[in-house]
Design a protein around this motif. Structure first.
Motif, PDB file in Angstrom:
ATOM      1  N   PRO A   1     -44.839 -23.221  32.152  1.00  0.00           N
ATOM      2  CA  PRO A   1     -46.318 -21.852  32.168  1.00  0.00           C
ATOM      3  C   PRO A   1     -47.422 -21.493  32.243  1.00  0.00           C
ATOM      4  N   THR A   2     -48.712 -22.345  32.224  1.00  0.00           N
ATOM      5  CA  THR A   2     -49.538 -21.281  32.419  1.00  0.00           C
ATOM      6  C   THR A   2     -49.861 -21.226  33.474  1.00  0.00           C
ATOM      7  N   ARG A   3     -49.001 -22.021  34.742  1.00  0.00           N
ATOM      8  CA  ARG A   3     -49.094 -22.022  35.809  1.00  0.00           C
ATOM      9  C   ARG A   3     -48.969 -21.107  36.710  1.00  0.00           C
ATOM     10  N   TRP A   4     -47.591 -20.372  35.907  1.00  0.00           N
ATOM     11  CA  TRP A   4     -46.896 -19.018  35.929  1.00  0.00           C
ATOM     12  C   TRP A   4     -47.183 -18.262  35.732  1.00  0.00           C
TER      13      TRP A   4
ATOM     14  N   CYS B   1     -49.405 -15.625  39.381  1.00  0.00           N
ATOM     15  CA  CYS B   1     -49.047 -14.046  38.716  1.00  0.00           C
ATOM     16  C   CYS B   1     -50.018 -12.952  38.659  1.00  0.00           C
ATOM     17  N   ILE B   2     -51.862 -13.565  37.656  1.00  0.00           N
ATOM     18  CA  ILE B   2     -52.888 -12.736  37.889  1.00  0.00           C
ATOM     19  C   ILE B   2     -52.634 -13.384  39.402  1.00  0.00           C
TER      20      ILE B   2
ATOM     21  N   ASN C   1     -43.122  -6.964  42.146  1.00  0.00           N
ATOM     22  CA  ASN C   1     -41.531  -7.886  42.616  1.00  0.00           C
ATOM     23  C   ASN C   1     -41.288  -8.839  43.144  1.00  0.00           C
ATOM     24  N   GLY C   2     -42.940  -9.493  43.288  1.00  0.00           N
ATOM     25  CA  GLY C   2     -43.709 -11.044  43.952  1.00  0.00           C
ATOM     26  C   GLY C   2     -43.422 -11.782  42.603  1.00  0.00           C
ATOM     27  N   ILE C   3     -43.846 -11.036  41.455  1.00  0.00           N
ATOM     28  CA  ILE C   3     -43.442 -12.220  40.312  1.00  0.00           C
ATOM     29  C   ILE C   3     -42.432 -11.550  39.228  1.00  0.00           C
TER      30      ILE C   3
END
Length: 107
Positions: free
Chosen positions: A56-59, A63-64, A74-76
């Motif tokens: 989840p840290t990679r997610w 996102c950032i 929409n991309g994230i």
């Protein structure tokens, strides 16, 4: 996400603050290493990148990056959905464990 994760740690470790802190460090630091927070994600081997892409840290990091590059939400959307789903699962585990613990104390 962070609140649900720490709540889950706290419930599992009961009232031992020291154990909860140690578990938190033993999980958060390797997750940050594998997700590319401490160094560039592309520097790692491909096998470690595959593992890191499920953390989840990679997610959050992706996102950032996407938002900083000017992309819209929409991309994230999938990453946000996965983080909300994981948070709900961790909250459910925490509340179930807390409910079972309270039932045992009442008896």
């Amino acid at each position: 996400m962070a609140i649900s994760l720490n709540l889950c740690y706290s419930i599992i470790c009961k009232k031992q603050v020291y154990a909860s802190s140690i578990i938190n460090i033993l999980i958060v630091v390797p997750c940050c290493m594998l997700s590319g927070v401490f160094w560039d994600f592309e520097v790692m081997e491909e096998s470690l990148q595959k593992i890191g892409s499920y953390i989840p840290t990679r997610w959050v990091y992706v996102c950032i990056e996407n938002l900083q590059n000017g992309n819209d939400l929409n991309g994230i959307r999938i990453y946000l959905g996965l983080m909300v789903l994981l948070s709900i699962i961790l909250f459910a585990i925490s509340f179930t464990k807390l409910k079972l613990k309270n039932e045992l104390l009442v008896r």
